[in-house]
Design an enzyme around this catalytic site. Structure first.
Site, PDB file in Angstrom:
ATOM      1  N   GLU A   1       0.618  27.254  28.383  1.00  0.00           N
ATOM      2  CA  GLU A   1      -0.252  27.980  29.811  1.00  0.00           C
ATOM      3  C   GLU A   1      -1.499  27.653  30.335  1.00  0.00           C
ATOM      4  O   GLU A   1      -1.847  27.498  31.235  1.00  0.00           O
ATOM      5  CB  GLU A   1      -0.052  29.744  29.545  1.00  0.00           C
ATOM      6  CG  GLU A   1       1.417  29.957  29.950  1.00  0.00           C
ATOM      7  CD  GLU A   1       2.301  30.001  28.262  1.00  0.00           C
ATOM      8  OE1 GLU A   1       1.514  29.600  27.388  1.00  0.00           O
ATOM      9  OE2 GLU A   1       3.225  30.811  28.252  1.00  0.00           O
TER      10      GLU A   1
ATOM     11  N   HIS B   1       5.593  41.856  26.144  1.00  0.00           N
ATOM     12  CA  HIS B   1       6.416  41.547  27.201  1.00  0.00           C
ATOM     13  C   HIS B   1       6.556  42.580  28.432  1.00  0.00           C
ATOM     14  O   HIS B   1       7.590  42.311  29.146  1.00  0.00           O
ATOM     15  CB  HIS B   1       7.630  41.059  26.722  1.00  0.00           C
ATOM     16  CG  HIS B   1       7.746  39.708  26.196  1.00  0.00           C
ATOM     17  ND1 HIS B   1       7.435  39.457  24.947  1.00  0.00           N
ATOM     18  CD2 HIS B   1       8.160  38.350  26.486  1.00  0.00           C
ATOM     19  CE1 HIS B   1       7.612  38.315  24.392  1.00  0.00           C
ATOM     20  NE2 HIS B   1       8.119  37.612  25.521  1.00  0.00           N
TER      21      HIS B   1
END
Lengths: 318, 338
Positions: free
Chosen positions: B69, B138
């Site tokens: 990322e 998450h």
């Protein structure tokens, strides 16, 4: 490379050297707001690198130590100096300062306050060049200190995986602030790592103008023609502290290294230049640098007005 | 007008935008899907938002990345500085940790450091929200963290029309925009105008109109609050329910005008309890409109803990319609007894 080709590079390298000395003097006089990280020792390599690049199609990102790179890419010296001094007429009206120089107009996309932070950004310039088919390349310049950062490793992998026209450039001066590059990387060289990522890689000595020009030309051409990434590591001395004013108590006299600009001058003399010619070039470059930095130092500090415009613009309320 | 889900509205908006502008590229993990895998169908992102884009626009514009990322968000930032308009998908907002320098120091600050010499048309789409036992790493709703960083625009759509419209506005914005899409709302359906009109950043929506209290809620909380408002109608309590839609810039005018009318403020926030969105709204109203308040404002937030995994634990952690109803009633009672 003829003598006439080399003389402008010698002049530019001395301009950068003198520019940094002028900034250092103003720093000591209290005219520079922040700490400055001078590029003394890397001028020759940076001039050789940028001689092979053409902004704004090519875009370079650099570290906190990027005064010389911005100048080598062709940024206006008065605007660079005014930015370092935090004055009006600076590249960004004094909002960025010494570690955040941006001159994308001439291909110097940005320097950076975060070690290694500039490297993924150069991948973006490479992606733009590839997608928009400009023929340009991205160039990520970093010091050896950045080579242990995760974002740098990630970008090396990404550039290979996505086949980006990106040249990684490591200026290895052997020191990340006070810590030796050898210690910080467990003795593994940047070249060995680069090859592990599948990057074409070469090493140059930062005092060898001919070698620097030849190697950079070969790698830049390769990146441009194949659209694939490559890496060049340049060994350069750090002829000053981490920042100007750093007493460098951690360094010993034994690690003193030759000055690349003296090596450059020897090359010119061997190629037939006269001592008088060299002296004239240097004197001219020093006078020009002094004039640019002095002009910048005469500008007012209007950064309060500049930031006020952004406060309205970026305020949280609609 | 067509009825569609948030997932489909976002997909349509991508298609329209990419067809109209060749400089838009989509970047992320598994967004086409199956890169380098022989055979098999396109995944289209783990929530299916980008499905079909790879086949239509090709791998040059729909770019599957390694799980990396920091590098691809930084690459997108650099690309936005040099002529592209990248839309990045960050699979879960919880993953900003590994890319945070590129968001906090690079994307957010680039325009300021250039003193506006270039636009930064970067859009980061990411997901948020608890409720499906995705647990601590998450499920977070981290818009408050990003809203604290000067230079970033932050939006949280709660309907299909707003999701498509905010994506369009984000792509047209000179500043980087982070869109937080709630995982639990991808299947949520609503009517969408056929041309998917842009929704201006900084413009909130009055969802229901009333007299008793002002309730500010976004994302999934807007729907929970709407259910609470409906249940209160039967008791004769009417509510101004405001979905601000964007957090930065925030439509404080809409909120302030409502509080001046109702005198009561409840902010419902799935983000963290301390120093987050609810605190920012309450602080702004208290500072500027203290005299309009008839009682202390109320924040309805989860407790200040990571998000638990077990069903009972997660249910207890999240605010629900009944939690919001109770908070509104308590606030109004407080006023009656004051």
């Amino acid at each position: 490379m003829t003598l006439d080709d080399l003389k402008p590079l010698f002049e530019k390298a001395h301009f950068i050297r003198a520019f940094e000395h002028e900034i250092a003097a103003l720093s000591e006089a209290g005219d520079v707001p922040g700490l400055v990280h001078l590029c003394l020792g890397a001028e020759l390599f940076e001039v050789a690198l940028c001689a092979n690049l053409e902004g704004p199609g090519d875009q370079v990102t650099g570290s906190h130590r990027s005064h010389g790179l911005a100048l080598a890419m062709g940024a206006d010296p008065v605007a660079v100096a005014a930015e370092i001094l935090g004055r009006t007429g600076g590249l960004s009206e004094g909002l960025g300062g010494t570690q955040h120089l941006l001159a994308p107009e001439v291909g110097f996309l940005t320097s950076n306050g975060i070690v290694g932070g500039q490297v993924p950004l150069a991948a973006g310039a490479a992606l733009s060049a590839k997608t928009l088919k400009t023929g340009g390349i991205g160039v990520a310049v970093m010091g050896d200190g950045a080579t242990n950062q995760g974002a740098v490793f990630e970008t090396m992998n990404l550039a290979v995986a996505l086949k980006l026209p990106l040249l990684f450039v490591i200026e290895n001066n052997g020191l990340g602030q006070s810590t030796s590059a050898h210690y910080a990387s467990g003795g593994i060289s940047p070249m060995a790592r680069a090859r592990g990522f599948g990057l074409a890689a070469s090493h140059v000595e930062g005092g060898d103008i001919t070698g620097c020009l030849k190697t950079v030309d070969r790698l830049v051409s390769w990146v441009r023609e194949t659209g694939s990434p490559a890496l060049v590591e340049a060994s350069v001395p750090r002829l000053s502290g981490h920042y100007h004013g750093d007493e460098q108590l951690y360094r010993s006299a034994a690690d003193s290294q030759p000055d690349p600009l003296e090596q450059f001058e020897d090359t010119l003399l061997r190629a037939g230049a006269t001592a008088t010619e060299c002296h004239t070039i240097k004197t001219g470059a020093h006078a020009a640098a002094k004039a640019a930095v002095t002009a910048a130092n005469q500008q007012a500090d209007t950064s309060d007005e500049a930031v006020a415009r952004w406060a309205t613009r970026l305020g949280g309320a609609a | 007008m067509t009825r569609m889900s948030i997932r489909d509205a976002l997909n349509r908006a991508h298609q329209d935008l990419m067809a109209a502008d060749d400089t838009i590229v989509v970047i992320g993990e598994d967004i086409a899907g199956g890169a380098g895998v022989k055979g098999g169908a396109e995944l289209g992102g783990v929530f299916g938002v980008t499905r079909g884009l790879g086949a239509k626009f090709g791998e040059g514009r729909v770019i599957d990345t390694p799980i990396s990322e920091a590098s691809f968000i930084g690459m997108a930032t650099g690309a936005a500085m040099t002529g592209l308009k990248p839309i990045v998908e960050l699979m879960f907002s919880d993953f900003i940790g590994v890319a945070f320098d590129q968001i906090l120091n690079q994307a957010a600050k680039a325009r300021f450091l250039a003193n506006g010499r270039f636009d930064l048309p970067l859009v980061i789409r990411t997901t948020m929200g608890a409720g499906d036992s995705s647990a601590a790493m998450h499920s977070q709703s981290l818009y408050g963290v990003l809203a604290q960083i000067p230079g970033l625009m932050v939006a949280c759509p709660s309907t299909p029309a707003d999701a498509a419209g905010l994506l369009k506005a984000a792509v047209g914005s000179p500043d980087p925009v982070v869109l937080f899409e709630h995982k639990g709302l991808y299947g949520h359906e609503g009517d969408v105008a056929d041309d998917l009109p842009a929704v201006p950043l900084g413009k909130g929506r009055l969802v229901t109109e009333g007299e008793s209290a002002t309730v500010v809620a976004l994302g999934a909380m807007r729907h929970a609050a709407e259910a609470a408002v409906t249940s209160l109608e039967a008791r004769g309590i009417s509510i101004d329910l405001i979905d601000p839609r964007t957090i930065v810039p925030l439509d404080l005018t809409l909120i302030a005008n409502s509080v001046k009318k109702t005198g009561h403020l409840v902010v419902v926030d799935e983000g963290t309890d301390f120093g987050g969105f609810a605190d920012a709204v309450i602080s702004a109203v208290a500072r500027d409109h203290f005299g309009a308040l008839k009682a202390a404002p109320v924040a309805v937030t989860p407790p200040h803990t990571p998000i638990p995994y077990g069903r009972a634990g997660e249910h207890a952690w999240l605010p629900h319609a009944d939690t919001i109803t109770a908070a509104i009633l308590a606030l109004l009672d407080m006023q009656e007894t004051a």
